[in-house]
Write an enzyme that holds these catalytic residues in place. Structure first.
Site, PDB file in Angstrom:
ATOM      1  N   LYS A 275     -15.591 -18.705  13.852  1.00 42.97           N
ATOM      2  CA  LYS A 275     -15.641 -18.212  15.230  1.00 42.97           C
ATOM      3  C   LYS A 275     -17.042 -18.669  15.852  1.00 42.97           C
ATOM      4  O   LYS A 275     -18.179 -18.504  15.432  1.00 42.97           O
ATOM      5  CB  LYS A 275     -15.846 -16.888  15.455  1.00 42.97           C
ATOM      6  CG  LYS A 275     -15.667 -16.327  17.017  1.00 42.97           C
ATOM      7  CD  LYS A 275     -15.577 -14.883  17.161  1.00 42.97           C
ATOM      8  CE  LYS A 275     -15.724 -14.176  18.376  1.00 42.97           C
ATOM      9  NZ  LYS A 275     -15.866 -12.829  18.569  1.00 42.97           N
ATOM     10  N   ARG A 285     -14.828 -12.135  28.528  1.00 44.38           N
ATOM     11  CA  ARG A 285     -16.004 -11.175  28.642  1.00 44.38           C
ATOM     12  C   ARG A 285     -15.901 -10.457  29.874  1.00 44.38           C
ATOM     13  O   ARG A 285     -16.107  -9.215  30.262  1.00 44.38           O
ATOM     14  CB  ARG A 285     -17.292 -11.908  28.454  1.00 44.38           C
ATOM     15  CG  ARG A 285     -17.655 -11.959  27.027  1.00 44.38           C
ATOM     16  CD  ARG A 285     -18.649 -12.934  26.677  1.00 44.38           C
ATOM     17  NE  ARG A 285     -18.855 -13.401  25.264  1.00 44.38           N
ATOM     18  CZ  ARG A 285     -19.792 -14.333  24.690  1.00 44.38           C
ATOM     19  NH1 ARG A 285     -20.500 -15.008  25.309  1.00 44.38           N
ATOM     20  NH2 ARG A 285     -19.740 -14.644  23.502  1.00 44.38           N
ATOM     21  N   LYS A 297     -25.066 -14.878  21.182  1.00 43.98           N
ATOM     22  CA  LYS A 297     -24.594 -14.384  19.781  1.00 43.98           C
ATOM     23  C   LYS A 297     -24.574 -15.245  18.780  1.00 43.98           C
ATOM     24  O   LYS A 297     -23.985 -15.395  17.898  1.00 43.98           O
ATOM     25  CB  LYS A 297     -23.037 -14.290  19.999  1.00 43.98           C
ATOM     26  CG  LYS A 297     -22.892 -12.755  20.884  1.00 43.98           C
ATOM     27  CD  LYS A 297     -21.488 -12.568  21.079  1.00 43.98           C
ATOM     28  CE  LYS A 297     -21.232 -11.238  21.995  1.00 43.98           C
ATOM     29  NZ  LYS A 297     -20.012 -10.668  21.828  1.00 43.98           N
ATOM     30  N   GLU A 313     -17.311 -20.411   5.351  1.00 40.29           N
ATOM     31  CA  GLU A 313     -16.884 -19.154   5.718  1.00 40.29           C
ATOM     32  C   GLU A 313     -15.513 -19.132   5.213  1.00 40.29           C
ATOM     33  O   GLU A 313     -15.137 -17.925   4.847  1.00 40.29           O
ATOM     34  CB  GLU A 313     -16.853 -19.128   7.380  1.00 40.29           C
ATOM     35  CG  GLU A 313     -18.257 -19.242   7.871  1.00 40.29           C
ATOM     36  CD  GLU A 313     -18.929 -17.801   7.795  1.00 40.29           C
ATOM     37  OE1 GLU A 313     -18.338 -16.899   7.387  1.00 40.29           O
ATOM     38  OE2 GLU A 313     -20.076 -17.779   8.311  1.00 40.29           O
ATOM     39  N   LYS A 328     -11.846 -20.244  16.293  1.00 42.48           N
ATOM     40  CA  LYS A 328     -11.998 -19.756  17.742  1.00 42.48           C
ATOM     41  C   LYS A 328     -13.302 -20.440  18.160  1.00 42.48           C
ATOM     42  O   LYS A 328     -14.239 -20.356  17.706  1.00 42.48           O
ATOM     43  CB  LYS A 328     -12.010 -18.405  17.965  1.00 42.48           C
ATOM     44  CG  LYS A 328     -12.434 -17.836  19.440  1.00 42.48           C
ATOM     45  CD  LYS A 328     -12.400 -16.262  19.478  1.00 42.48           C
ATOM     46  CE  LYS A 328     -12.380 -16.050  20.643  1.00 42.48           C
ATOM     47  NZ  LYS A 328     -12.455 -14.533  20.888  1.00 42.48           N
ATOM     48  N   SER A 354      -9.751 -17.902  26.372  1.00 43.41           N
ATOM     49  CA  SER A 354      -9.560 -17.616  27.837  1.00 43.41           C
ATOM     50  C   SER A 354     -10.254 -18.758  28.747  1.00 43.41           C
ATOM     51  O   SER A 354      -9.633 -18.844  29.770  1.00 43.41           O
ATOM     52  CB  SER A 354     -10.463 -16.231  28.184  1.00 43.41           C
ATOM     53  OG  SER A 354     -12.103 -16.544  27.850  1.00 43.41           O
ATOM     54  N   TYR A 393      -2.902 -16.735  25.671  1.00 40.87           N
ATOM     55  CA  TYR A 393      -2.443 -15.914  26.934  1.00 40.87           C
ATOM     56  C   TYR A 393      -1.042 -16.485  27.704  1.00 40.87           C
ATOM     57  O   TYR A 393      -0.666 -15.705  28.442  1.00 40.87           O
ATOM     58  CB  TYR A 393      -3.641 -15.970  27.753  1.00 40.87           C
ATOM     59  CG  TYR A 393      -4.942 -15.340  27.278  1.00 40.87           C
ATOM     60  CD1 TYR A 393      -4.990 -13.953  26.945  1.00 40.87           C
ATOM     61  CD2 TYR A 393      -6.042 -16.056  26.830  1.00 40.87           C
ATOM     62  CE1 TYR A 393      -6.265 -13.371  26.433  1.00 40.87           C
ATOM     63  CE2 TYR A 393      -6.989 -15.742  26.115  1.00 40.87           C
ATOM     64  CZ  TYR A 393      -7.204 -14.405  26.038  1.00 40.87           C
ATOM     65  OH  TYR A 393      -8.347 -13.962  25.304  1.00 40.87           O
TER      66      TYR A 393
END
Length: 408
Positions: A275, A285, A297, A313, A328, A354, A393
């Site tokens: 991510k 968000r 972040k 990871e 992502k 998004s 989506y």
């Protein structure tokens, strides 16, 4: 006639050659029968190309002449490129293309993200046209419509009231919280559906971060303590898959042990493995009102410049008991999807996030892109890159298009 016109004329001949014609059109001949394309009758092409430039008022290069001709002539005196391998043969009709197609997307590949809130009405998300924050009743209806189209897996993202947000995110494991009630509702009405849950504190945090904050830092192990509570509570509510998206070190192993210790050995973990600290998350968000309260972040999400780091990871998440690995965002990170696919036997998921969704919507609203075509191409690209699972989506709409095209 200009040389470019010669090329155009040749291309028209190729187009005619691939149009549906009767079998006699394939008989050896130096000329094609007239064919109708786009409602217009096209002039038959003499494939010998002998008289194409008879009226030219300038010298025209002849590709079939000279000591080293670019083209030759076949037994029918037609211009001919003597190439045995012609990949276009496998593209000459829809049936042929379908037979040799390497990657096919079906609704079974989709996870449908749904935004939910406590209101008894839906709220449109301006930066994500076509998406809404659903009431629980509307969520259930949306699940039903998607389910009928073959989309059987859903992931829930809550808009939590500000008064319930705390630094420790304790609302995340409230058994009567909105996510827990939503899980129970879906599993009661659609018991064969697969319900996934987001495991992270940002929707519940008054700091807007995925973990517990102290002196401007995200506390790794303290956060994992809270995430274990969240995951177990979601499993108790009936979640089939928990998806830790927080990017804390060691959280997959801790959550796996927490679930197993409570008897939830069948609950799967879909790890947000790679991510990235991406600029593509803005509309999401907006939907959850979960923008970071300070800073960014980047101390826990991956640097977009790094590809090999994703393999670190992936190895850790697999060793800690992850059942599936996610990348992502999706489209800007197709190379990372391929790296993970090549490095692990575990299923790989891609999140069509998004920002990617919003860009397509904006371009289509402007009339710059054809929405159906570009969406289905995008989803196929994820599959081609190595994704087994696609969070999008567009899941319900894409499933409708796929059904209309008779592909599923």
């Amino acid at each position: 006639m200009k040389f470019s016109a010669v090329i155009l004329t040749s291309l028209m001949g190729v187009a005619v050659a691939f149009a549906p014609v009767n079998p006699s059109a394939f008989a050896p001949t130096s000329a094609l029968n007239a064919a109708t394309l786009n409602g217009k009758t096209e002039e038959a092409i003499d494939r010998s190309m002998d008289d194409v430039d008879v009226d030219a008022k300038h010298d025209v290069f002849d590709p079939t002449s000279g000591d080293s001709p670019a083209l030759k002539r076949n037994n029918n005196d037609e211009v001919w490129v003597p190439q045995r391998a012609r990949p276009r043969r496998n593209r000459k009709s829809a049936a042929m293309r379908g037979m040799v197609r390497e990657n096919i997307v079906t609704p079974n590949n989709f996870i449908y993200p749904l935004f939910i809130h406590e209101e008894d009405f839906n709220t449109p998300i301006p930066s994500m046209p076509g998406c809404e924050r659903h009431s629980l009743a509307s969520m259930l209806n949306e699940v039903g419509e998607a389910y009928e189209l073959g989309v059987k897996t859903f992931v829930l993202f809550p808009k939590v009231p500000d008064e319930l947000k705390t630094n420790l995110g304790v609302e995340a494991y409230n058994p009567e919280g909105i996510v827990h009630r939503a899980i129970r509702m879906i599993k009661e009405k659609y018991p064969d559906s697969v319900v996934c849950t987001d495991v992270a504190l940002d929707p519940y945090s008054d700091q807007g971060h995925d973990g517990v904050v102290e002196d401007g830092k995200i506390l790794n192990d303290v956060t994992i303590n809270q995430l274990c509570k969240q995951a177990v509570s979601q499993a108790r509510a009936g979640a089939d898959v928990v998806a830790p998206s927080d990017m804390m070190d060691g959280r997959v192993g801790a959550i796996r042990d927490a679930l197993d210790s409570e008897g939830f050995t069948d609950v799967s973990i879909l790890a947000y493995t790679a991510k990235y600290a991406s600029a593509y998350y803005g509309p999401f968000r907006d939907a959850l009102d979960s923008h970071p309260g300070f800073g960014d972040k980047k101390t826990y999400q991956q640097d977009p410049a790094n590809g090999r780091e994703a393999l670190i990871e992936a190895a850790l998440d697999a060793a800690e008991g992850a059942d599936m690995l996610m990348v992502k965002p999706g489209m800007p990170y197709l190379d990372v999807i391929r790296r993970l696919k090549d490095a692990t036997p575990l299923p790989v998921a891609a999140y069509h996030v998004s920002g990617e969704y919003a860009m397509i919507k904006a371009a289509c609203e402007k009339g710059w892109l054809e929405e159906k075509d570009v969406v289905l191409e995008t989803l196929t690209c994820f599959k081609r890159a190595g994704a087994d699972i696609i969070l999008t989506y567009y899941a319900k709409q894409a499933a409708q298009w796929i059904a209309e095209d008779g592909l599923y």
